[in-house]
Motif scaffolding. Structure first.
Motif, PDB file in Angstrom:
ATOM      1  N   PRO A 176       0.743  -1.151  -0.028  1.00 31.69           N
ATOM      2  CA  PRO A 176       0.077  -0.027   0.023  1.00 31.69           C
ATOM      3  C   PRO A 176       0.931   1.344  -0.064  1.00 31.69           C
ATOM      4  N   THR A 177       0.836   2.100  -0.926  1.00 30.65           N
ATOM      5  CA  THR A 177       1.359   3.301  -0.935  1.00 30.65           C
ATOM      6  C   THR A 177       0.901   4.585  -1.165  1.00 30.65           C
ATOM      7  N   VAL A 178      -0.568   4.684  -1.066  1.00 29.85           N
ATOM      8  CA  VAL A 178      -1.032   5.882  -1.366  1.00 29.85           C
ATOM      9  C   VAL A 178      -1.063   6.762  -0.124  1.00 29.85           C
ATOM     10  N   SER A 179      -0.892   6.477   1.007  1.00 25.86           N
ATOM     11  CA  SER A 179      -0.468   7.375   2.335  1.00 25.86           C
ATOM     12  C   SER A 179       0.633   7.849   1.957  1.00 25.86           C
ATOM     13  N   MET A 180       1.016   9.317   1.592  1.00 29.96           N
ATOM     14  CA  MET A 180       2.082   9.494   0.721  1.00 29.96           C
ATOM     15  C   MET A 180       3.413   9.905   1.666  1.00 29.96           C
ATOM     16  N   GLY A 181       4.375   9.426   1.081  1.00 31.07           N
ATOM     17  CA  GLY A 181       5.447   9.421   2.262  1.00 31.07           C
ATOM     18  C   GLY A 181       5.728   8.176   2.769  1.00 31.07           C
ATOM     19  N   LEU A 182       5.055   7.204   2.684  1.00 35.16           N
ATOM     20  CA  LEU A 182       5.160   5.924   3.428  1.00 35.16           C
ATOM     21  C   LEU A 182       5.693   4.938   2.372  1.00 35.16           C
ATOM     22  N   GLY A 183       5.429   5.161   1.172  1.00 35.36           N
ATOM     23  CA  GLY A 183       5.784   4.140   0.112  1.00 35.36           C
ATOM     24  C   GLY A 183       7.505   4.342   0.074  1.00 35.36           C
ATOM     25  N   PRO A 184       8.033   5.579  -0.065  1.00 35.78           N
ATOM     26  CA  PRO A 184       9.611   5.628  -0.155  1.00 35.78           C
ATOM     27  C   PRO A 184      10.069   5.168   1.207  1.00 35.78           C
ATOM     28  N   LEU A 185       9.700   5.665   2.229  1.00 39.66           N
ATOM     29  CA  LEU A 185      10.370   5.054   3.577  1.00 39.66           C
ATOM     30  C   LEU A 185      10.172   3.477   3.550  1.00 39.66           C
ATOM     31  N   SER A 186       9.138   3.011   3.150  1.00 40.02           N
ATOM     32  CA  SER A 186       8.982   1.453   3.506  1.00 40.02           C
ATOM     33  C   SER A 186       9.949   0.757   2.284  1.00 40.02           C
ATOM     34  N   ALA A 187      10.096   1.356   0.880  1.00 39.34           N
ATOM     35  CA  ALA A 187      10.865   0.895   0.080  1.00 39.34           C
ATOM     36  C   ALA A 187      12.386   0.532   0.452  1.00 39.34           C
ATOM     37  N   ILE A 188      12.737   1.743   1.146  1.00 39.88           N
ATOM     38  CA  ILE A 188      14.003   1.591   1.597  1.00 39.88           C
ATOM     39  C   ILE A 188      14.342   0.694   2.518  1.00 39.88           C
ATOM     40  N   TYR A 189      13.387   0.592   3.561  1.00 40.05           N
ATOM     41  CA  TYR A 189      13.682  -0.565   4.505  1.00 40.05           C
ATOM     42  C   TYR A 189      13.415  -1.809   4.083  1.00 40.05           C
ATOM     43  N   GLN A 190      12.514  -2.057   3.099  1.00 42.33           N
ATOM     44  CA  GLN A 190      12.266  -3.438   2.207  1.00 42.33           C
ATOM     45  C   GLN A 190      13.638  -3.732   1.533  1.00 42.33           C
TER      46      GLN A 190
END
Length: 889
Positions: free
Chosen positions: A197-211
């Protein structure tokens, strides 16, 4: 302060100059170039010299900003590995169907976004055709973080390759019937397609780094070979305003995450207008990412600009591109060529001369359509460069036009994010632009049709062959359910038997339990302890030398406490994720670990422990992301409650996280009072989340830092612990007609209730039964299910009603939380109900003083219980008044 000639001192003035004469010659040469050829030429030479030095490996600070041109010149682009004409037709169909889906849905007022995918179509299509690995090949495939507002384009592609039907497209944003499509990437709503899920903006990039970081964690711990997995995060330039978007850039660079690529769609617009109206967001982002240590690839201009750059012999064009603010460039997109000649090329004589060499058609092509993000060859070159770069993550800054191909009514308009439909005439114009064979007769009743070249068409065969070569469809979520074996009973038994006379806080009880579970031969390696730099606060330092703190570099230094038993140990295969002071980063860790069962087919058991005040309050949005992504694991709010963390004061005093957690349907929330309750809850949680009938839930436990003797577990209480309520200590009646009250308490409040039980009996002749309410939330959840069953004609009595059935006297609930927490269950309690809690701001004082302040200590409970009995006529009002006076209330 200045030196005698007025020059500001430089850091270079502090360094020894072994040849001042040579240094002076270099400075004189620069002065001479500036005087003879102008400051632009001097600046050009300096930049080229620094670039040369960087390429030669000299230890110099990197340039944070380069010219406003493509990083990869046309002549350096790799050969395009595909049929560009075929891919253009596929992209055209997807553009059409994405716009048609949202437009058709607008009849029902459900909304949708058209302009984002229109700008980013080639960014996705090039990846799907050439780069994104699926899950049917070797390894786990790639992890794709799709920009939320671009979801119609992803649905359109799934429709083209046969994974979605017209009916499903027509149910976009209409999910209640069971055959709809969620508005954005929601794995919980469409679990076979969406992973993240990525539409809560800003959480996608943060999660991608930690993924990407977690992928390396799995590999370094020899759990899963993730070397063939690449993380792609698609982001908007406006989304980069969110602090979470850039919060972990340094982590990605520091750990050399070259398995990660950000693709930022720089269409220069956000939801209401320009991203950087008076500035240049591309240059700003370049500086931020370069400064953080990322590799930056700028893909700004299409091939039509090549001629302009060849004609720019003075550098005037490059200078002009560097100075025009984004809002002005957006305006050029909407004005005629005469305006562009005057306002862009008219800025200086050299540009006027350059413009005379250009036809109106050429200028229109450059300014209206030719952007790097709209050309497959440019995007392909950027992606190849990202994958070939080693030692650092890459960000691709791709310039596009928001609303591209949707017509002049959409392209670059400030309002296009809120525009939900095109007219029939606009669709017909789009059809001609895209060259699609859709006849006028297909527009029945003014309704735009979906388009499809046929299941056996060359386009569909090409698309499917490409995906097969890359490992199957994408995006796709796959779950290979493998239940974990139950851990040995020994770890749980240690808490069942209690602590005897030894005092132990429930925080420590939980840590001891997990430490023992991490030793389990079968499942111990699956545990992922996560803590944001407070491990010593929670008594976790004993895990340092045994489990190790994860670091891809291992330990390159000798720790200051190396001669101590519990020394600080980092290791490449370390098990603990100690994230530093970042709850957001720790939560991103937890999400990656908790969903590894689907992402990588490797089930992990994360537990994230934190100051309870800084969990749900600070990162609540990520808790919903976790629920959406179907994550599993244990979230532990330590030093919980409003009054147990003495001295820390208002912003550390948590009296509401249990209330916030209760709003999340996937969160099972417990407030255990004793160590044995923790053991029962964790054991049941392992069964529910990781057993044969695994559920997509996670647990929130609140534990306390108040040392208390831990009793042994009474017989037969396991069911009550799991369901949320059981009678812990029955009162002994002083006489047959003694008044009676039921005290319900959770967490550390049970100790106040037990003391109140004694006061009521000894001072007032009142019998009190003390109940441990391990979960107000689970009691409420089950009661709501009973209410829903009643609507279907099923008669079910809630567990809380059954448990308290026949219990004499009123019920008084008390906790270290706001009264709303226990009040969640009041409507299903048949007895008279009252509650005490810690409403209001926290404060610094002793525990006893804080509890007296909030009116939840044993004496306050005693007076409140007497007041309830007085209202029922079972004790006198005089007794209540006397109790207040005796206890100083």
């Amino acid at each position: 302060m200045t030196d005698p000639v007025g020059k500001l001192p430089s850091e270079l003035d502090q360094l020894p100059d072994r040849d001042p004469e040579e240094t002076a010659e270099w400075a004189a040469s620069l002065d001479a170039v500036t005087k003879a050829a102008g400051p632009h030429r001097a600046a050009y030479l300096m930049r080229r010299s620094l670039e040369h030095a960087e390429g030669a490996g000299l230890a110099l600070p990197k340039l944070l900003e380069t010219d406003y041109v493509n990083s990869i010149p046309t002549a350096a682009e790799p050969e395009f590995d595909g049929d560009l004409e075929m891919e253009s037709r596929i992209t055209a169909w997807n553009r059409w169907n994405a716009a048609a889906m949202v437009t058709r849905g607008s009849r029902f007022g459900v909304g949708g976004h058209i302009a984002t995918f229109a700008s980013a179509a080639w960014l996705y299509e090039t990846g799907f055709n050439h780069f994104f690995r699926g899950k049917e090949g070797d390894g786990s495939g790639d992890q794709l973080y799709i920009q939320g507002h671009a979801s119609p384009g992803i649905y359109a592609r799934a429709f083209l390759d046969g994974r979605l039907s017209e009916r499903q497209l027509d149910n976009f944003r209409q999910e209640a019937g069971g055959d709809g499509l969620p508005s954005y990437p929601h794995p919980r709503r469409l679990p076979w397609l969406w992973e993240f899920p990525t539409v809560s903006m800003g959480l996608g990039p943060l999660s991608a780094i930690y993924q990407a970081r977690f992928n390396r964690y799995l590999a370094n711990r020899n759990i899963k070979d993730t070397s063939n997995s690449h993380v792609w995060a698609f982001l908007g330039d406006g989304e980069m305003d969110e602090p979470e978007s850039t919060a972990a850039l340094a982590l990605a660079a520091r750990e050399g995450l070259d398995n990660l690529t950000f693709v930022i769609n720089c269409n220069l617009q956000r939801l209401d207008g320009p991203v950087r109206a008076n500035f240049r967001v591309v240059q700003e982002l370049e500086g931020a990412f370069r400064g953080a240590g990322w590799n930056v690839v700028k893909t700004l201009w299409g091939s039509a600009w090549d001629e302009l750059f060849r004609l720019d012999t003075t550098g005037a064009l490059v200078r002009r591109l560097r100075e025009v603010p984004d809002a002005q460039f957006q305006t050029y997109q909407t004005r005629d060529v005469a305006y562009i000649r005057e306002h862009f090329f008219g800025a200086e004589p050299a540009l006027v001369e350059l413009a005379r060499l250009l036809t109106d058609a050429k200028i229109a092509e450059c300014f209206y359509t030719s952007r790097g993000g709209h050309e497959a060859r440019k995007v392909y070159a950027a992606y190849r460069a990202a994958l070939s770069h080693k030692g650092a993550p890459t960000v691709i800054l791709a310039q596009t036009v928001k609303g591209f191909t949707l017509g002049k009514g959409f392209e670059s308009k400030n309002a296009n994010h809120q525009m939900k439909k095109l007219s029939v005439d606009e669709f017909k114009d789009m059809r001609e632009l895209l060259g699609l064979p859709i006849p006028d007769s297909a527009f029945t009743d003014g309704l735009v049709p979906y388009g499809h070249p046929g299941a056996d068409s060359p386009e569909v065969r090409y698309l499917q062959e490409r995906r097969a070569a890359l490992g199957g469809p994408a995006p796709a979520r796959r779950v290979h359910a493998v239940a974990l074996p139950e851990p040995e009973e020994r770890a749980f038994k240690a808490l069942y038997k209690g602590s005897g006379k030894q005092e132990m806080a429930t925080t420590m009880a939980f840590v001891r339990l997990v430490k023992d579970l991490m030793r389990d031969k079968q499942t111990g390696k699956r545990w992922v302890p996560i803590v944001p730099d407070e491990a010593r606060t929670f008594g976790m330092e004993s895990l340092f030398p045994s489990a190790g703190i994860y670091s891809p570099l291992g330990q390159t230094y000798e720790p200051v406490d190396r001669d101590q038993l519990m020394y600080y140990k980092e290791a490449k295969d370390g098990q603990i994720l100690n994230e530093g002071i970042t709850e957001a980063g720790a939560m991103a860790d937890f999400i990656a670990a908790s969903t590894s069962y689907a992402t990588h087919g490797e089930t992990m058991i994360p537990f994230y422990i934190f100051y309870s005040m800084f969990g749900w309050q600070r990162t609540g949005d990520q808790m919903w992301q976790l629920a959406d992504q179907l994550g599993k694991g244990f979230i532990v709010g330590a030093t919980a409650g409003r009054t147990t963390l003495t001295g820390e004061g208002l912003q550390h005093a948590d009296g509401h996280s249990q209330l916030i957690a209760a709003t999340n349907p996937a969160s099972l929330n417990y407030d255990p009072a004793f160590a044995y309750e923790i053991a029962v809850i964790v054991k049941d949680g392992l069964r529910r989340m990781y057993g044969p009938e695994s559920e997509n839930v996670f647990y929130y436990l609140t534990v306390y830092n108040e040392p208390k003797p831990q009793p042994a577990m009474p017989e037969g209480v396991e069911e009550g612990i799991v369901k949320g309520l059981y009678r812990f200590k029955e009162g002994v009646p002083a006489s047959a007609d003694a008044p009676r009250v039921q005290l319900l308490a959770s967490g550390t409040a049970i100790h106040w209730a037990l003391e109140a039980q004694e006061l009521l009996a000894s001072d007032w002749g009142v019998t009190a039964d003390v109940w441990s309410a391990t979960s107000w939330g689970e009691l409420r959840r089950e009661a709501l299910e009973c209410d829903e069953a009643l609507l279907r004609g099923e008669q079910r009595v809630p567990y809380v009603t059954q448990a308290l059935e026949g219990a004499p006297g009123p019920v008084l609930a008390v906790s270290d939380w706001m009264r709303q927490v226990p009040d969640q269950i009041s409507q299903w309690v048949e007895q008279d109900w009252s509650s005490l809690g810690t409403d209001g701001f926290g404060l610094s004082d002793t525990r006893d003083a804080a509890r007296r302040h909030f009116g939840v200590d044993a004496r306050s409970i005693t007076v409140a219980a007497l007041a309830q009995l007085a209202r029922r006529g079972e004790v006198t009002a005089t007794a209540v008044k006397e109790a207040r006076e005796r206890y100083g209330l």
